[in-house]
Scaffold this motif. Structure first.
Motif, PDB file in Angstrom:
ATOM      1  N   ASN A   1    -106.039-115.372  15.450  1.00  0.00           N
ATOM      2  CA  ASN A   1    -105.251-116.348  16.202  1.00  0.00           C
ATOM      3  C   ASN A   1    -103.963-115.729  16.740  1.00  0.00           C
ATOM      4  O   ASN A   1    -103.429-116.171  17.764  1.00  0.00           O
ATOM      5  CB  ASN A   1    -104.895-117.546  15.312  1.00  0.00           C
ATOM      6  N   ALA A   2    -103.455-114.721  16.017  1.00  0.00           N
ATOM      7  CA  ALA A   2    -102.221-114.049  16.429  1.00  0.00           C
ATOM      8  C   ALA A   2    -102.487-112.848  17.328  1.00  0.00           C
ATOM      9  O   ALA A   2    -101.570-112.088  17.640  1.00  0.00           O
ATOM     10  CB  ALA A   2    -101.435-113.616  15.192  1.00  0.00           C
ATOM     11  N   GLY A   3    -103.742-112.642  17.710  1.00  0.00           N
ATOM     12  CA  GLY A   3    -104.077-111.565  18.621  1.00  0.00           C
ATOM     13  C   GLY A   3    -104.365-110.244  17.950  1.00  0.00           C
ATOM     14  O   GLY A   3    -104.397-109.200  18.624  1.00  0.00           O
ATOM     15  N   ILE A   4    -104.601-110.240  16.639  1.00  0.00           N
ATOM     16  CA  ILE A   4    -104.806-108.994  15.892  1.00  0.00           C
ATOM     17  C   ILE A   4    -106.298-108.819  15.598  1.00  0.00           C
ATOM     18  O   ILE A   4    -106.900-109.676  14.937  1.00  0.00           O
ATOM     19  CB  ILE A   4    -104.000-109.003  14.582  1.00  0.00           C
ATOM     20  N   PRO A   5    -106.923-107.741  16.049  1.00  0.00           N
ATOM     21  CA  PRO A   5    -108.335-107.495  15.735  1.00  0.00           C
ATOM     22  C   PRO A   5    -108.533-107.296  14.229  1.00  0.00           C
ATOM     23  O   PRO A   5    -107.703-106.661  13.563  1.00  0.00           O
ATOM     24  CB  PRO A   5    -108.658-106.211  16.503  1.00  0.00           C
ATOM     25  N   VAL A   6    -109.660-107.798  13.721  1.00  0.00           N
ATOM     26  CA  VAL A   6    -109.892-107.744  12.279  1.00  0.00           C
ATOM     27  C   VAL A   6    -111.364-107.512  11.987  1.00  0.00           C
ATOM     28  O   VAL A   6    -112.241-108.053  12.669  1.00  0.00           O
ATOM     29  CB  VAL A   6    -109.387-109.037  11.594  1.00  0.00           C
ATOM     30  N   THR A   7    -111.603-106.681  10.976  1.00  0.00           N
ATOM     31  CA  THR A   7    -112.965-106.455  10.491  1.00  0.00           C
ATOM     32  C   THR A   7    -113.104-107.091   9.113  1.00  0.00           C
ATOM     33  O   THR A   7    -112.331-106.779   8.203  1.00  0.00           O
ATOM     34  CB  THR A   7    -113.277-104.942  10.383  1.00  0.00           C
ATOM     35  N   VAL A   8    -114.056-107.994   8.986  1.00  0.00           N
ATOM     36  CA  VAL A   8    -114.326-108.644   7.701  1.00  0.00           C
ATOM     37  C   VAL A   8    -115.448-107.879   7.021  1.00  0.00           C
ATOM     38  O   VAL A   8    -116.530-107.703   7.594  1.00  0.00           O
ATOM     39  CB  VAL A   8    -114.727-110.122   7.895  1.00  0.00           C
ATOM     40  N   ILE A   9    -115.194-107.427   5.801  1.00  0.00           N
ATOM     41  CA  ILE A   9    -116.156-106.580   5.094  1.00  0.00           C
ATOM     42  C   ILE A   9    -116.623-107.278   3.825  1.00  0.00           C
ATOM     43  O   ILE A   9    -115.807-107.760   3.026  1.00  0.00           O
ATOM     44  CB  ILE A   9    -115.519-105.220   4.747  1.00  0.00           C
ATOM     45  N   ASP A  10    -117.931-107.346   3.659  1.00  0.00           N
ATOM     46  CA  ASP A  10    -118.520-107.897   2.431  1.00  0.00           C
ATOM     47  C   ASP A  10    -119.770-107.090   2.108  1.00  0.00           C
ATOM     48  O   ASP A  10    -120.569-106.805   3.002  1.00  0.00           O
ATOM     49  CB  ASP A  10    -118.860-109.380   2.598  1.00  0.00           C
ATOM     50  N   ALA A  11    -119.921-106.750   0.848  1.00  0.00           N
ATOM     51  CA  ALA A  11    -121.046-105.895   0.463  1.00  0.00           C
ATOM     52  C   ALA A  11    -122.392-106.598   0.611  1.00  0.00           C
ATOM     53  O   ALA A  11    -123.426-105.938   0.770  1.00  0.00           O
ATOM     54  CB  ALA A  11    -120.868-105.414  -0.978  1.00  0.00           C
ATOM     55  N   GLU A  12    -122.391-107.927   0.561  1.00  0.00           N
ATOM     56  CA  GLU A  12    -123.630-108.697   0.645  1.00  0.00           C
ATOM     57  C   GLU A  12    -123.840-109.211   2.064  1.00  0.00           C
ATOM     58  O   GLU A  12    -123.050-110.028   2.545  1.00  0.00           O
ATOM     59  CB  GLU A  12    -123.583-109.874  -0.327  1.00  0.00           C
ATOM     60  N   PRO A  13    -124.898-108.785   2.744  1.00  0.00           N
ATOM     61  CA  PRO A  13    -125.130-109.244   4.117  1.00  0.00           C
ATOM     62  C   PRO A  13    -125.197-110.760   4.250  1.00  0.00           C
ATOM     63  O   PRO A  13    -124.651-111.325   5.204  1.00  0.00           O
ATOM     64  CB  PRO A  13    -126.473-108.586   4.486  1.00  0.00           C
ATOM     65  N   ALA A  14    -125.837-111.427   3.294  1.00  0.00           N
ATOM     66  CA  ALA A  14    -125.960-112.882   3.377  1.00  0.00           C
ATOM     67  C   ALA A  14    -124.594-113.545   3.230  1.00  0.00           C
ATOM     68  O   ALA A  14    -124.276-114.516   3.936  1.00  0.00           O
ATOM     69  CB  ALA A  14    -126.918-113.392   2.302  1.00  0.00           C
ATOM     70  N   ALA A  15    -123.774-113.032   2.317  1.00  0.00           N
ATOM     71  CA  ALA A  15    -122.430-113.593   2.128  1.00  0.00           C
ATOM     72  C   ALA A  15    -121.576-113.357   3.364  1.00  0.00           C
ATOM     73  O   ALA A  15    -120.793-114.222   3.770  1.00  0.00           O
ATOM     74  CB  ALA A  15    -121.771-112.967   0.899  1.00  0.00           C
ATOM     75  N   LEU A  16    -121.744-112.193   3.984  1.00  0.00           N
ATOM     76  CA  LEU A  16    -120.994-111.898   5.205  1.00  0.00           C
ATOM     77  C   LEU A  16    -121.370-112.877   6.308  1.00  0.00           C
ATOM     78  O   LEU A  16    -120.500-113.425   6.995  1.00  0.00           O
ATOM     79  CB  LEU A  16    -121.271-110.461   5.649  1.00  0.00           C
ATOM     80  N   GLU A  17    -122.667-113.113   6.480  1.00  0.00           N
ATOM     81  CA  GLU A  17    -123.102-114.032   7.538  1.00  0.00           C
ATOM     82  C   GLU A  17    -122.624-115.460   7.264  1.00  0.00           C
ATOM     83  O   GLU A  17    -122.200-116.166   8.186  1.00  0.00           O
ATOM     84  CB  GLU A  17    -124.626-113.996   7.680  1.00  0.00           C
ATOM     85  N   ARG A  18    -122.687-115.871   5.998  1.00  0.00           N
ATOM     86  CA  ARG A  18    -122.177-117.212   5.664  1.00  0.00           C
ATOM     87  C   ARG A  18    -120.705-117.318   6.006  1.00  0.00           C
ATOM     88  O   ARG A  18    -120.242-118.333   6.545  1.00  0.00           O
ATOM     89  CB  ARG A  18    -122.389-117.515   4.178  1.00  0.00           C
ATOM     90  N   GLY A  19    -119.946-116.273   5.691  1.00  0.00           N
ATOM     91  CA  GLY A  19    -118.512-116.290   5.962  1.00  0.00           C
ATOM     92  C   GLY A  19    -118.210-116.338   7.446  1.00  0.00           C
ATOM     93  O   GLY A  19    -117.350-117.100   7.897  1.00  0.00           O
ATOM     94  N   LEU A  20    -118.930-115.527   8.225  1.00  0.00           N
ATOM     95  CA  LEU A  20    -118.700-115.516   9.666  1.00  0.00           C
ATOM     96  C   LEU A  20    -119.136-116.833  10.298  1.00  0.00           C
ATOM     97  O   LEU A  20    -118.503-117.322  11.244  1.00  0.00           O
ATOM     98  CB  LEU A  20    -119.444-114.339  10.299  1.00  0.00           C
ATOM     99  N   GLN A  21    -120.203-117.434   9.760  1.00  0.00           N
ATOM    100  CA  GLN A  21    -120.630-118.729  10.283  1.00  0.00           C
ATOM    101  C   GLN A  21    -119.593-119.799   9.981  1.00  0.00           C
ATOM    102  O   GLN A  21    -119.334-120.683  10.816  1.00  0.00           O
ATOM    103  CB  GLN A  21    -121.986-119.124   9.692  1.00  0.00           C
ATOM    104  N   ARG A  22    -118.974-119.710   8.813  1.00  0.00           N
ATOM    105  CA  ARG A  22    -117.920-120.666   8.469  1.00  0.00           C
ATOM    106  C   ARG A  22    -116.760-120.543   9.456  1.00  0.00           C
ATOM    107  O   ARG A  22    -116.181-121.546   9.881  1.00  0.00           O
ATOM    108  CB  ARG A  22    -117.436-120.424   7.034  1.00  0.00           C
ATOM    109  N   VAL A  23    -116.419-119.301   9.817  1.00  0.00           N
ATOM    110  CA  VAL A  23    -115.367-119.081  10.811  1.00  0.00           C
ATOM    111  C   VAL A  23    -115.758-119.716  12.146  1.00  0.00           C
ATOM    112  O   VAL A  23    -114.965-120.424  12.782  1.00  0.00           O
ATOM    113  CB  VAL A  23    -115.092-117.567  10.978  1.00  0.00           C
TER     114      VAL A  23
END
Length: 456
Positions: A68-90
């Motif tokens: 939201n503040a214009g800063i690029p960010v990489t979200v890292i999670d070791a579990e692919p399913a958890a990562l997808e759930r997190g990105l979907q929540r976003v």
């Protein structure tokens, strides 16, 4: 001595009092950014790309705040399913804002483009700042920081989002403790305006200055704290919640405590808040502490038992209150009230009526006493920083100015007299702060203290 303090119950703030309290908060927010031993012109470290470790609710919220503040960010999670759930929540959070008319579709697309996901921890290598946002488990956090130490580029800031663990112990597993800092975001991190920046023993001044400024970039209020269990916010919150639960054992019911707090100015009482957040939050931690907690003081396990009964709060339709299908409005529940009465009997406590004045003093004065201890130990720089934490992050009514401001308005001699009365009656948890006692004797206020300097 009984009831020496000016009345809290039924004592609505006048408009001049509200104006003075809100002026105090505005000035305190500006003051919180000033750190006596860090020059305002100190060069900051760049924060042009951030990595967030953990795609849970907190990690996703932090990523949104950055994007939201214009800063690029990489979200890292070791579990692919958890990562997808997190990105979907976003994605769902942004879509909800668009549906409510708070965000344009083009803005949503622009912000989502700044957030990418990864299952490779090695992707932290290009980040200027790495924010760890995993479970509150010291061994897990230390393991992550050992790996970050090997993978992060020189000069990268390594931040832990812990809500109360020892940041020094986390820094100690790295070869760069000067780069390690606490960055305690509050959930939901893309909404809540408070950021506690936690200074460990070896954290470099430019790291502190950079995190304080990052909070401003994110539209937050940054407040500096030293390492202490719970830092500023949760340290005081423990006292608030503990006394509320003790009051139930002694004779109050959940709706009586909550009514006193909302009449004082809180938007919600503590038991309604528990039900909203979920009574099972922190259950495993509390359960694990049962075997090792000290036996020289009183404890309260009502919320553990409520969780074990399946009364998790709004999400289960019953907690401290009951909830009609599809409603979030708390309703008194005879079943939980009988459970509380039975627990008092089991503990051998003769229940007595507790008036609103006593409820407020027990809930609020424990925070004030703990705040004085934080000032005494240098955990908080100034009393007004504690006020900012509580008004910004914990729902303390702004028109009351914060717990330490409230104490100054009531008079420290009167507040201290009540705390000493509670100590004589209730023991360990009410051990008075020596700083509070000294200021009370001298007729001084918390506001008279210089930042970070406790009177001899």
């Amino acid at each position: 001595m009984t009831n020496p303090t000016p009345a809290l119950a039924g004592n609505a703030a006048t408009q001049p009092e509200r104006d003075a309290a809100e002026t105090h908060i505005r000035l305190a927010q500006a003051e919180a950014s000033r750190i006596p031993d860090i020059a305002a012109e100190l060069p900051l470290r760049p924060v042009e790309h951030v990595a967030v470790i953990g795609a849970g609710t907190m990690g996703g919220g932090i990523a949104m705040a950055l994007a939201n503040a214009g800063i690029p960010v990489t979200v890292i999670d070791a579990e692919p399913a958890a990562l997808e759930r997190g990105l979907q929540r976003v994605r769902d959070n942004y879509a909800g804002s668009v549906a409510r008319g708070r965000l344009q579709q083009a803005q949503m697309d622009e912000r989502l483009a700044r957030i990418r996901g990864s299952v490779e921890l090695a992707d932290v290598a290009r980040a200027d700042l790495i924010v760890e946002a995993v479970f509150e488990d010291m061994a897990l956090k230390q393991d992550i920081f050992r790996k970050l130490d090997a993978l992060a580029k020189p000069g990268a800031i390594l931040a832990t989002n812990t809500s109360g663990l020892d940041v020094d112990a986390i820094a100690a597993v790295t070869q760069r403790p000067q780069d390690v800092v606490g960055a305690h975001f509050f959930s939901p991190a893309h909404v809540m305006r408070l950021l506690e920046v936690v200074r460990a023993q070896q954290t470099a001044p430019d790291v502190i200055a950079t995190l304080m400024e990052l909070g401003r970039r994110l539209g937050k209020v940054s407040v500096l704290a030293r390492v202490y269990p719970g830092f500023i916010g949760n340290a005081l919150f423990r006292n608030y919640t503990r006394e509320a639960h003790f009051l139930l054992e002694e004779g109050a019911l959940p709706h009586e405590v909550d009514q006193a707090l909302t009449r004082f100015g809180y938007a919600m009482g503590i038991f309604a808040v528990h039900d909203m957040a979920g009574n099972d939050v922190g259950y495993q931690t509390r359960k694990a502490q049962l075997a090792t907690r000290p036996t020289d003081r009183r404890w309260n396990d009502l919320i553990l038992k409520l969780t074990e009964m399946g009364r998790l709060g709004q999400k289960s339709g019953a907690g401290w209150y009951r909830y009609e299908q599809g409603s979030r409005t708390p309703q008194r529940d005879p079943a939980v009230e009988q459970f509380i009465v039975d627990e008092s009997a089991r503990l051998g406590i003769a229940r007595q009526p507790v008036d609103e004045e006593e409820i407020l003093k027990r809930c609020l004065y424990g925070m004030i006493n703990e705040g004085a201890k934080l000032l005494e130990q240098g955990v908080a720089l100034r009393a007004s920083d504690i006020d900012i934490v509580y008004v910004t992050g914990y729902g303390f009514p702004a028109h009351r100015g914060g717990p330490m401001y409230l104490a100054d308005q009531l008079g420290l001699a009167s507040v201290c007299a009540d705390i000493e009365r509670f100590h004589a009656r209730h023991g360990y948890w009410w051990t008075p702060s020596p700083l509070l006692q000294r200021l009370a004797r001298e007729g001084r206020r918390f506001a008279d203290l210089e930042p970070g300097l406790v009177p001899a």
